[in-house]
Scaffold this active site. Structure first.
Site, PDB file in Angstrom:
ATOM      1  N   CYS A 117      -4.716  11.906  13.143  1.00 45.09           N
ATOM      2  CA  CYS A 117      -5.223  10.706  13.411  1.00 45.09           C
ATOM      3  C   CYS A 117      -5.296  10.264  14.444  1.00 45.09           C
ATOM      4  CB  CYS A 117      -5.079  10.578  11.887  1.00 45.09           C
ATOM      5  SG  CYS A 117      -3.121   9.135  12.187  1.00 45.09           S
TER       6      CYS A 117
ATOM      7  N   ASP B 204       4.624   0.582  11.667  1.00 46.47           N
ATOM      8  CA  ASP B 204       3.653  -0.442  11.203  1.00 46.47           C
ATOM      9  C   ASP B 204       3.251  -1.505  12.061  1.00 46.47           C
ATOM     10  OD1 ASP B 204       3.178   1.424   8.176  1.00 46.47           O
ATOM     11  OD2 ASP B 204       3.316   2.018  10.617  1.00 46.47           O
TER      12      ASP B 204
ATOM     13  N   LYS C 197       0.794  -1.364   0.319  1.00 46.26           N
ATOM     14  CA  LYS C 197       0.035   0.286  -0.010  1.00 46.26           C
ATOM     15  C   LYS C 197       1.009   0.657   0.322  1.00 46.26           C
ATOM     16  CE  LYS C 197      -1.514   1.702   4.319  1.00 46.26           C
ATOM     17  NZ  LYS C 197      -0.913   3.278   4.529  1.00 46.26           N
ATOM     18  N   ASN C 198       1.608   1.579   0.508  1.00 52.46           N
ATOM     19  CA  ASN C 198       2.644   2.594   1.323  1.00 52.46           C
ATOM     20  C   ASN C 198       3.533   2.749  -0.403  1.00 52.46           C
ATOM     21  OD1 ASN C 198       1.540   3.028   3.740  1.00 52.46           O
ATOM     22  ND2 ASN C 198       3.134   2.363   4.388  1.00 52.46           N
TER      23      ASN C 198
ATOM     24  N   ARG D 185       0.116  14.825  12.668  1.00 56.12           N
ATOM     25  CA  ARG D 185       0.394  14.761  11.818  1.00 56.12           C
ATOM     26  C   ARG D 185       1.034  15.553  10.911  1.00 56.12           C
ATOM     27  NH1 ARG D 185      -0.605   8.724  10.354  1.00 56.12           N
ATOM     28  NH2 ARG D 185       0.750   8.827   9.152  1.00 56.12           N
ATOM     29  N   PRO D 186       2.299  16.042  11.493  1.00 59.35           N
ATOM     30  CA  PRO D 186       3.012  17.318  10.711  1.00 59.35           C
ATOM     31  C   PRO D 186       3.280  17.618   9.516  1.00 59.35           C
ATOM     32  CG  PRO D 186       4.256  17.104  12.060  1.00 59.35           C
ATOM     33  CD  PRO D 186       3.097  16.034  12.791  1.00 59.35           C
TER      34      PRO D 186
ATOM     35  N   ARG E   5      -8.571   0.032   4.905  1.00 60.87           N
ATOM     36  CA  ARG E   5      -6.943   1.013   4.106  1.00 60.87           C
ATOM     37  C   ARG E   5      -6.504  -0.084   3.488  1.00 60.87           C
ATOM     38  NH1 ARG E   5      -6.803   6.209   6.881  1.00 60.87           N
ATOM     39  NH2 ARG E   5      -5.664   5.407   4.988  1.00 60.87           N
TER      40      ARG E   5
ATOM     41  N   ASP F  81       5.417  19.629   8.210  1.00 60.33           N
ATOM     42  CA  ASP F  81       6.505  20.485   7.689  1.00 60.33           C
ATOM     43  C   ASP F  81       7.117  20.974   7.300  1.00 60.33           C
ATOM     44  OD1 ASP F  81       6.410  19.398  10.279  1.00 60.33           O
ATOM     45  OD2 ASP F  81       8.497  20.051  10.746  1.00 60.33           O
ATOM     46  N   LEU F  82       8.393  19.168   6.981  1.00 63.75           N
ATOM     47  CA  LEU F  82       8.824  19.665   6.508  1.00 63.75           C
ATOM     48  C   LEU F  82       9.087  19.313   4.644  1.00 63.75           C
ATOM     49  CD1 LEU F  82      10.459  15.743   9.030  1.00 63.75           C
ATOM     50  CD2 LEU F  82      10.970  18.678   8.800  1.00 63.75           C
TER      51      LEU F  82
ATOM     52  N   ARG G 266      -4.246  10.285   4.549  1.00 64.42           N
ATOM     53  CA  ARG G 266      -3.443  11.187   5.085  1.00 64.42           C
ATOM     54  C   ARG G 266      -2.240  11.441   3.444  1.00 64.42           C
ATOM     55  NH1 ARG G 266      -0.299  12.973   7.387  1.00 64.42           N
ATOM     56  NH2 ARG G 266       1.812  12.530   7.296  1.00 64.42           N
TER      57      ARG G 266
ATOM     58  N   ILE H  33       8.518   6.784  16.808  1.00 60.27           N
ATOM     59  CA  ILE H  33       8.001   7.176  15.453  1.00 60.27           C
ATOM     60  C   ILE H  33       6.640   8.473  15.825  1.00 60.27           C
ATOM     61  CG2 ILE H  33       7.400   7.172  13.147  1.00 60.27           C
ATOM     62  CD1 ILE H  33       9.893   6.198  13.681  1.00 60.27           C
TER      63      ILE H  33
HETATM   64  C1  EPZ Z   1       4.660   6.780   6.086  1.00 63.10           C
HETATM   65  O1  EPZ Z   1       3.936   7.970   7.165  1.00 63.10           O
HETATM   66  C2  EPZ Z   1       3.288   5.474   6.587  1.00 63.10           C
HETATM   67  N1  EPZ Z   1       2.176   5.909   5.506  1.00 63.10           N
HETATM   68  C3  EPZ Z   1       2.885   5.023   7.898  1.00 63.10           C
HETATM   69  O2  EPZ Z   1       2.390   3.627   7.589  1.00 63.10           O
HETATM   70  C4  EPZ Z   1       4.192   5.154   8.454  1.00 63.10           C
HETATM   71  O3  EPZ Z   1       4.123   4.307  10.127  1.00 63.10           O
HETATM   72  C5  EPZ Z   1       5.046   6.334   8.785  1.00 63.10           C
HETATM   73  O4  EPZ Z   1       5.976   6.476   7.121  1.00 63.10           O
HETATM   74  C6  EPZ Z   1       6.195   6.114   9.276  1.00 63.10           C
HETATM   75  O5  EPZ Z   1       7.217   4.974   9.341  1.00 63.10           O
HETATM   76  C7  EPZ Z   1       2.894   5.588   3.776  1.00 63.10           C
HETATM   77  O6  EPZ Z   1       3.945   5.724   4.344  1.00 63.10           O
HETATM   78  C8  EPZ Z   1       1.771   6.539   3.343  1.00 63.10           C
HETATM   79  P1  EPZ Z   1       7.072  10.114   8.501  1.00 63.10           P
HETATM   80  P2  EPZ Z   1       4.547   8.893   6.863  1.00 63.10           P
HETATM   81  O7  EPZ Z   1       6.899  11.248   7.484  1.00 63.10           O
HETATM   82  O8  EPZ Z   1       5.100   9.279   6.347  1.00 63.10           O
HETATM   83  C9  EPZ Z   1       7.374  13.277  12.066  1.00 63.10           C
HETATM   84  C10 EPZ Z   1       0.489   2.660   7.760  1.00 63.10           C
HETATM   85  O9  EPZ Z   1      -0.405   2.001   9.063  1.00 63.10           O
HETATM   86  N2  EPZ Z   1       7.012  14.233  11.123  1.00 63.10           N
HETATM   87  O10 EPZ Z   1       8.103   8.609   8.235  1.00 63.10           O
HETATM   88  O11 EPZ Z   1       3.202  10.511   7.359  1.00 63.10           O
HETATM   89  C11 EPZ Z   1       6.135  12.372  12.224  1.00 63.10           C
HETATM   90  O12 EPZ Z   1       4.941  13.564  13.679  1.00 63.10           O
HETATM   91  C12 EPZ Z   1       0.773   4.110   8.266  1.00 63.10           C
HETATM   92  O13 EPZ Z   1       0.709   2.436   6.698  1.00 63.10           O
HETATM   93  C13 EPZ Z   1       6.995  15.977  11.206  1.00 63.10           C
HETATM   94  O14 EPZ Z   1       7.384  15.875  11.841  1.00 63.10           O
HETATM   95  O15 EPZ Z   1       5.320   9.289   8.313  1.00 63.10           O
HETATM   96  C14 EPZ Z   1       6.335  11.446  12.598  1.00 63.10           C
HETATM   97  O16 EPZ Z   1       6.732  11.410  13.741  1.00 63.10           O
HETATM   98  C15 EPZ Z   1       0.572   4.665   9.103  1.00 63.10           C
HETATM   99  N3  EPZ Z   1       7.077  16.696   9.766  1.00 63.10           N
HETATM  100  C16 EPZ Z   1       7.888  10.884  11.899  1.00 63.10           C
HETATM  101  O17 EPZ Z   1       7.682  12.744  11.559  1.00 63.10           O
HETATM  102  C17 EPZ Z   1       6.865  16.348   8.630  1.00 63.10           C
HETATM  103  O18 EPZ Z   1       6.625  17.434   8.330  1.00 63.10           O
HETATM  104  C18 EPZ Z   1       7.857  10.417  10.722  1.00 63.10           C
HETATM  105  O19 EPZ Z   1       6.566  10.416  10.155  1.00 63.10           O
HETATM  106  C19 EPZ Z   1       6.951  15.169   8.663  1.00 63.10           C
HETATM  107  C20 EPZ Z   1       6.878  13.913  10.016  1.00 63.10           C
END
Ligand code: EPZ
Length: 430
Positions: free
Chosen positions: A118, A307, A24-25, A123-124, A399, A126-127, A94, A329
């Site tokens: 969520c 996950d 999915k991802n 789930r910011p 999903r 900002d990056l 998201r 995370i």
């Molecule tokens: C991806 O989400 C996956 N989703 C998530 O899978 C997975 O849990 C996550 O990566 C971590 O491996 C998809 O790929 C569609 P991140 P993502 O940005 O990209 C912080 C599932 O169950 N952060 O890697 O949204 C954030 O809050 C889902 O399939 C910022 O602070 O996760 C988190 O603490 C759930 N600012 C950390 O980084 C930002 O701009 C990692 O988040 C972006 C992220």
């Protein structure tokens, strides 16, 4: 709301073979990448899950034409008709944020609803935003929407403050059409990021450092058509591996990529399971009679995946001893613990740690799923809980898991999908 009901008259020992679906991802960013070209993109091994439908609904709104059957998706965005990803779709998923970078690169404009938080935490994005601004985008936040504009993005050097999977994916996609070279540092190393890069290279992108922390992208004028097979879903594979470890099963997994499962396999071996590689894409796992406790700390890839945290929590409730799971995370990813406690588990939450005292017998009950992986954890719990377990709100499960009840039924599990009728009795879905 639909539900799943699992009947466990006696302990299960999952037996047989299961074929793992596409990731999915990986497919979600791959679909978004089709915005970067006016040509046709063909994706195979597409998982038939709800998030793919949601992404395609969004893509159609943006101007995509597509046909999806039998796991093959042909999609083409000849013209971007609208640059807007509306709140109702972004709220539903998201990962819709993944259209931000490609829309900016292709169209020079993107209006994407802020995803908001969520069930697993804030789930910011900002990056994502700061990275795109470094590529020259003008970005403002108005009425809950990200409004982004850029005549043409310009390559830059960007270092992520922390590893972000979709943040890395958004920036890689945007950089493909930027003028000049972009250097991305502290990139996420997840296999899904590398799979996206492989697709982009097939489309004509110039990318070095795939699978490494520093990725260099030389912008090109335009991208072309491509055909690409989506990698297997390592989290679905991990979920079935845990199911076999949990039930002292003897399970063969087909269509997996063992190299993506190392952290999960290592933890399962420590817990007492036996795992052997049958061929390039197949594994056999034999669950041990006794499950050993262990401590787990979630981390970005190649560490133990967040996950898989909920699924491992179920396994640790059946281990003889105390295990501590640390979630590094997300800031609220223990909601499933309360539901497991209702089934009889002994779990105490202390900040980012869950202390699980096993072995505790679980007894079936009605439970509520709160997010995708929490739902999977409750299905696993149902396999070892005596009596009947009803998992409500399985929309979350649908999903990210393709036909999970059919896959489990084929392994000997008595499981039914139920649809709520109006007086709230669950009638078996015909
Ligand atoms: C991806 O989400 C996956 N989703 C998530 O899978 C997975 O849990 C996550 O990566 C971590 O491996 C998809 O790929 C569609 P991140 P993502 O940005 O990209 C912080 C599932 O169950 N952060 O890697 O949204 C954030 O809050 C889902 O399939 C910022 O602070 O996760 C988190 O603490 C759930 N600012 C950390 O980084 C930002 O701009 C990692 O988040 C972006 C992220």
């Amino acid at each position: 709301m639909e539900a799943l009901r699992i009947y466990t008259e006696k302990p299960y020992h999952l037996q047989g073979e299961v074929t793992i679906s596409g990731a999915k991802n990986a497919v979600l960013p791959a679909i978004a990448a089709s915005l970067l070209t006016a040509e046709k993109v063909q994706l195979t091994n597409v998982p038939m899950v709800k998030d793919v439908q949601t992404m395609l609904t969004l893509m159609k709104k943006l101007g995509a034409e597509y046909d999806l059957n039998d796991k093959t998706l042909n999609i083409q965005v000849k013209v971007v008709r609208s640059p807007e990803a509306p709140y109702k779709l972004v709220r539903a998923m998201r990962a819709s944020i993944l259209v931000l970078g490609p829309l900016l690169a292709r169209k020079g404009k993107a209006i994407v609803a802020l995803p908001g938080g969520c069930a697993i935490g804030s789930r910011p994005v900002d990056l994502h935003i700061s990275g795109l601004q470094k590529l020259g985008a003008e970005i403002s936040i108005e009425h809950g929407y990200i409004i982004a504009e850029a005549r043409r993005l310009k390559g830059a050097e960007i270092e992520f403050e922390k590893k972000t999977v979709t943040g890395t994916e958004n920036l890689v996609m945007a950089a493909c059409l930027a003028r000049g070279e972009t250097v991305l540092k502290n990139c996420a190393l997840e296999p899904e990021v590398s799979d996206l890069c492989q697709l982009l290279v097939k489309m004509g992108a110039v990318i070095d450092g795939i699978g490494e922390e520093t990725i260099r992208i030389k912008g090109v004028k335009e991208l072309g058509p491509a055909e690409h097979q989506i990698i297997p879903d390592r989290i679905e594979a991990g979920t079935f591996l845990v199911a076999s470890a949990l039930t002292a099963g003897n399970l063969i997994l087909r269509g997996v990529e063992p190299a993506h499962l190392e952290a999960i396999i290592n933890k399962l071996l420590i817990s007492g399971a036996k795992i052997e590689k049958l061929d390039r894409n197949s594994l056999r796992i034999i669950g041990g009679e006794e499950i050993k406790p262990q401590d787990i700390v979630t981390a970005p890839y190649p560490g133990f995946p967040t996950d898989m945290q909920a699924q491992f929590m179920v396994l640790m409730t059946q281990a003889n001893g105390t295990s501590i799971i640390t979630e590094t995370i997300f800031d609220r990813r223990f909601a499933h613990a309360n539901e497991l406690i209702r089934l009889g588990a002994n779990i105490e939450i202390q900040g980012d740690k869950a202390i699980i005292k096993g072995k505790t017998p679980l007894s079936g009950a009605e439970v509520m799923a709160t997010d995708l992986r929490a739902s999977a954890c409750l299905v696993l719990a149902g396999l070892v809980a005596s009596g009947q377990t009803t998992i409500n709100d399985i929309e979350h499960l649908d999903r990210g898991y393709e036909k999970i009840e059919e896959k489990l039924r084929a392994l000997g599990v008595k499981i039914e999908r139920l649809e709520n009728n109006n007086n709230n009795n669950l009638g078996v879905k015909k």
